[in-house]
Write a protein that holds these residues in place. Structure first.
Motif: not given
Lengths: 453, 469
Positions: A3-14
């Protein structure tokens, strides 16, 4: 499969950061409570799914970090590397300087097209590192500008570039009061766009997770970190390796595909809720014993009574008897409203899970009439305990869980739209009133579909 | 961009406190992202123009600023003081004779004369920025330079840098202002603010004065005992704590400086819920002209110790909504909120925010289409000398009385045509400038009136879209 996770924005990255932490600490912990062989299988499956190997040293998360301002990604990369157990690929991130200003239109219409190539290059690189790609999980909030707007744009790009891969959007539903004033607009625009390109939307509501922190975990001064850790734990309980009915001898290789197949039989119904039991402070774990019948009984009642956690469940709610009418949308105020499901997935992790009796979940009365109950319910399991819980059960449900929150959200957004407040901030970047109307229409359709189950 | 005497005096406090804040946080002397938001790092060893150094050790910090004044006194004093090395000689525009408290002189005469010079200097400072997000203008409304030339610069910024946000901190004249023509100057400036500013933070001297006195009383009464931090940014000035003088402008200006620091804290420092300047504009300006934000800073009295129990924390939130903490003479609690933002610094978590919003919400009136209109930010780094602080920004109809009084004072002069000739003989000034300006102000007041009228009405939710099945 990976699975490749795409973390978006402050919330997504945290949150993404906490997910990799949770998954890693689960695997490295000695609380598997199973045979060594089992444990090793589990570890291998987990590693392949979430991490790529680096020649020297720690596993590298299969993730792309995206944000329109630099501070959060800097911190995320640094903290992960400091842990010593895993890290992110140093090149697998993209940031800008000025943020999206909580403006969906800015994220979608300006940042999206401008940075499409750079972002998709990074995703392509991560995808190529996988021997077999199961698909993508994007983590984003709906309330802000980057996660929501740029997230919607990126999801579309993923769909175009990887038509054969599965895409799951993990979405954070903002607090009802006070995070971002234009959160309802941003949410309406996000949900309507994602519905078109995504396979499923897995939702976590901040208000719900906050209550779990307060009432179940007894945390006094709840921080976003606490909230994110609960979310990460719940996601881990779904995405860590399991045996399915089709894959009984080795850990299932296609987590996202399996999930979609079991839970999303119809493209009109993509909203998935997540419940997990038990949840308790870590220092209470040693003193607690769990039984499968108890856990399953509670989880089932949480499903049909639409309870968000194992405390305060309304035990009065019962499935309707055959022949009686199902409450319609206009009686959502009735306290005994029963939560109708399209499909449910229960995941059991821990000792003696084969002894667990899940027959009560196969009761046709729980489900809407147009699916065979045999197809509507699925069970995944593993004897390997998860994250220090000797026994734990998770429920991923395509049901009316999110009907009321969605209805409320659309109502508030519509109320604001009728006064035209803030619209000039969106039209500035090319999102016109018509675009809003399209989004409202799309969501009213979703609400109507779920309400008439 | 600091324009005029007031603007530059406030500006001077701002730069001093900004340096102090960054010095407290940045122990290793490395030039980082946070510093680069306000300062350039210049290599002064090479002769001629210093090169900008983007990383590594701090060499020489230069403020990203433009100092403009049509008389030299204030700017000269800054250049002889402890901040002299922070400013480049190329960042200054001064003249000798001042604007005579005449908006027309500032806006039309000097505006015309210095246009090229200002544009060129603005361009230079912008070129030094990797990513220019926002201009801050600091000025007063009642005089000639800050008011006239300041709003001229505002116009220029919109023309030359249309994509960059324009935040304006405006000091409004009080009733007993000793400049007779301050109502003219202020109303003429208001029209410019209405049309060209993204966000305006109005400030009234009376409010600052009251706040400073309150702090002084608490300090003198000994109520705070030994926990008063003498070097807190609220009370200190360049030369240590001063006794209260007849016009304690330094202490008052410190408050405005703190406002700007707190406003930008989440953009500079990390936190669990960042709040950038473009987010402030996005969330707090529901309609383009309603961009006047009433601000309050707390705690001003609690120059607190490190482990403050939750009870004290909640007091900080309560105080933010009380009328005597507002930086203008206004009572937001008894007026109508269009939107509200809370930017918290320090060891405060989301549950503290939520608890206080839930607690305070019932006593506040929000407009029907924005019943839960809260924007929140959490920045981990507290201000120097405090463990936590709160900045509240309110888009609230409580600004209306300030504007109405301004209009009244204007009309009292205008009806008698008092002092008009001083303005009209300036090239480019006509009677229509006055009538358009007062019209603009009246329209603005009317918009607030209409909103106020909805305050106690029954909120009827508009009918939702119906889907054919």
């Amino acid at each position: 499969m990976s699975i490749v996770t795409v973390q978006l924005g402050q919330c997504g990255n945290q949150i993404g950061h906490e997910v990799f932490n949770a998954v890693c600490s689960d695997v490295l912990g000695k609380h598997g409570l199973c045979s060594k062989k089992e444990d090793e299988s589990y570890q291998d499956a987990c590693k392949e799914r979430f991490f790529s190997e680096e020649k020297a040293g720690v596993p590298v998360a299969r993730a792309v970090l995206i944000d329109m301002e630099p501070k959060v990604i800097s911190k995320t990369l640094a903290v992960a590397a400091r842990s010593g157990y895993w890290k992110y690929d140093d090149r697998s991130h993209f940031c800008q300087k000025q943020g999206s200003g909580n403006n969906w239109a800015n994220g979608y219409s300006v940042h999206g097209p401008k940075h499409k190539d750079a972002i998709m290059n990074l995703v392509q690189k991560e995808a190529e590192k996988c021997d077999r790609l199961s698909g993508f999980v994007t983590i984003m909030s709906m309330a802000g500008g980057t996660g929501s707007g740029l997230g919607a744009f990126v999801t579309q790009c993923l769909r175009d570039a990887f038509p054969a891969s599965f895409i799951l959007n993990h979405i954070i539903w903002p607090y009802g009061t006070g995070e971002v004033i234009v959160q309802n607009y941003n949410s309406v625009l996000t949900l309507s766009h994602l519905y078109r390109s995504s396979d499923a939307l897995l939702v976590h509501e901040n208000d719900v997770v906050h209550k779990i922190c307060a009432q179940l975990l007894n945390i006094k001064q709840i921080s976003f970190r606490d909230v994110n850790q609960v979310i990460a734990h719940q996601l881990g309980s779904v995405f860590q390796p399991v045996y399915t009915a089709e894959s009984a001898l080795h850990y299932s290789r296609n987590p996202l595909g399996d999930l979609m197949e079991t839970l999303v039989p119809h493209p009109e119904f993509k909203m998935l809720g997540l419940r997990n039991i038990p949840q308790m402070p870590e220092n209470s774990l040693a003193y607690s014993t769990f039984s499968w019948p108890g856990l399953i009984k509670h989880l089932r009642q949480m499903l049909i009574a639409n309870a968000t956690m194992e405390e305060g469940i309304d035990w009065q709610v019962r499935p309707p008897c055959p022949g009686s009418s199902i409450p319609t949308r206009h009686s959502t105020s009735k306290p005994l409203h029963f939560n109708t499901s399209i499909a449910n997935l229960v995941i059991l992790r821990g000792k003696d899970m084969h002894s667990a009796d899940i027959g009560s979940f196969q009761d046709p009365a729980l489900y809407t009439s147009w699916l065979n109950p045999q197809d509507a319910f699925n069970l995944w399991k593993t004897p390997r305990a998860f994250n220090k819980y000797e026994k734990s059960a998770a429920l991923v449900s395509n049901s009316q869980f999110l009907l009321k929150p969605l209805d409320k959200l659309v109502g508030k957004a519509w109320n604001m739209f009728a006064s035209k407040a803030y619209i000039h901030q969106y039209t500035k970047y090319g999102i016109e009133e018509d675009n809003f109307l399209d989004s409202f229409t799309a969501l009213e359709q979703v609400i109507s579909s779920y309400a008439t189950l | 961009v600091a324009v005029g005497q007031c603007g530059n005096q406030v500006g001077c406090r701002f730069w001093d406190l900004a340096l102090r804040e960054h010095a407290a946080v940045n122990k290793k002397g490395i030039y980082d992202e946070a510093l680069s938001s306000f300062f350039r790092n210049v290599d002064t060893r090479s002769s001629g123009n210093g090169r900008d150094i983007s990383k590594g050790k701090i060499c020489s910090l230069k403020a990203r600023a433009l100092l403009i004044d049509m008389e030299e006194g204030v700017v000269n004093e800054i250049l002889q003081g402890p901040l002299r090395d922070v400013f480049d000689s190329k960042q200054l525009i001064t003249d000798v004779s001042g604007s005579g408290n005449n908006w027309a002189v500032g806006h039309k005469l000097y505006g015309c004369q210095y246009r090229e010079n200002i544009v060129e200097k603005l361009r230079k400072t912008a070129e030094h920025c990797d990513c220019l997000q926002c201009f801050f203008i600091i000025h007063s409304m009642g005089g000639g330079t800050g008011s006239g030339l300041g709003t001229f610069v505002l116009n220029l910024l919109e023309d030359e840098f249309p994509e960059v946000y324009r935040f304006v901190t405006s000091v409004y004249p009080s009733g007993e202002d000793d400049v007779i023509t301050s109502p003219y100057n202020s109303v003429l400036a208001m029209k410019e603010l209405n049309e060209h500013a993204d966000c305006v933070l109005p400030i009234e001297n009376e409010s600052l004065f009251d706040i400073v006195n309150k702090i002084q009383q608490m300090v003198n009464s000994g109520k705070l005992g030994s926990i008063v931090k003498q070097n807190s940014l609220v009370t200190s000035s360049a030369s240590g704590t001063k006794a209260v003088q007849q016009k304690p402008f330094d202490a008052m200006n410190n408050i405005i400086a703190n406002l700007l620091l707190n406003l930008t804290s989440s953009a500079r420092f990390e936190g669990s819920l960042n709040m950038d300047l473009n987010e402030i504009s996005m969330n707090l300006v529901p309609f383009p002209r309603l961009h006047y934000l009433v601000s309050s800073l707390t705690p001003l009295y609690t120059l607190a110790d490190v482990n403050v129990p939750a009870r004290r924390l909640d007091q900080m939130f309560s105080d933010a909504f009380s009328r005597d903490h507002q930086l203008i003479q206004a009572d937001p609690k008894h007026s109508l909120y269009l939107a509200c933002a809370l930017l918290v610094r320090g060891n405060v978590q989301v549950s503290d925010l939520r608890r206080n919003i839930e607690r305070l919400k019932p006593s506040l009136n929000f407009v029907s289409w924005n019943q839960e209109g809260w924007k929140t930010g959490l920045c981990s780094v507290p201000p120097v000398g405090h463990s936590h602080s709160l900045l509240a920004l309110a888009n609230n109809t409580c600004v209306k009385p300030t504007f109405m009084e301004l209009k009244d004072r204007f009309m009292r002069l205008y009806k008698k045509k008092a002092h008009l000739h001083h303005y009209l003989h300036i090239d480019g000034m006509e009677q229509s400038c006055f009538s358009e300006a007062i019209s603009s102000l009246s329209d603005l007041i009317e918009e607030y009136n209409e909103l106020d009228a909805t305050k106690n009405g029954p909120g009827i939710d508009p009918t939702r879209l119906k889907i054919a099945m």
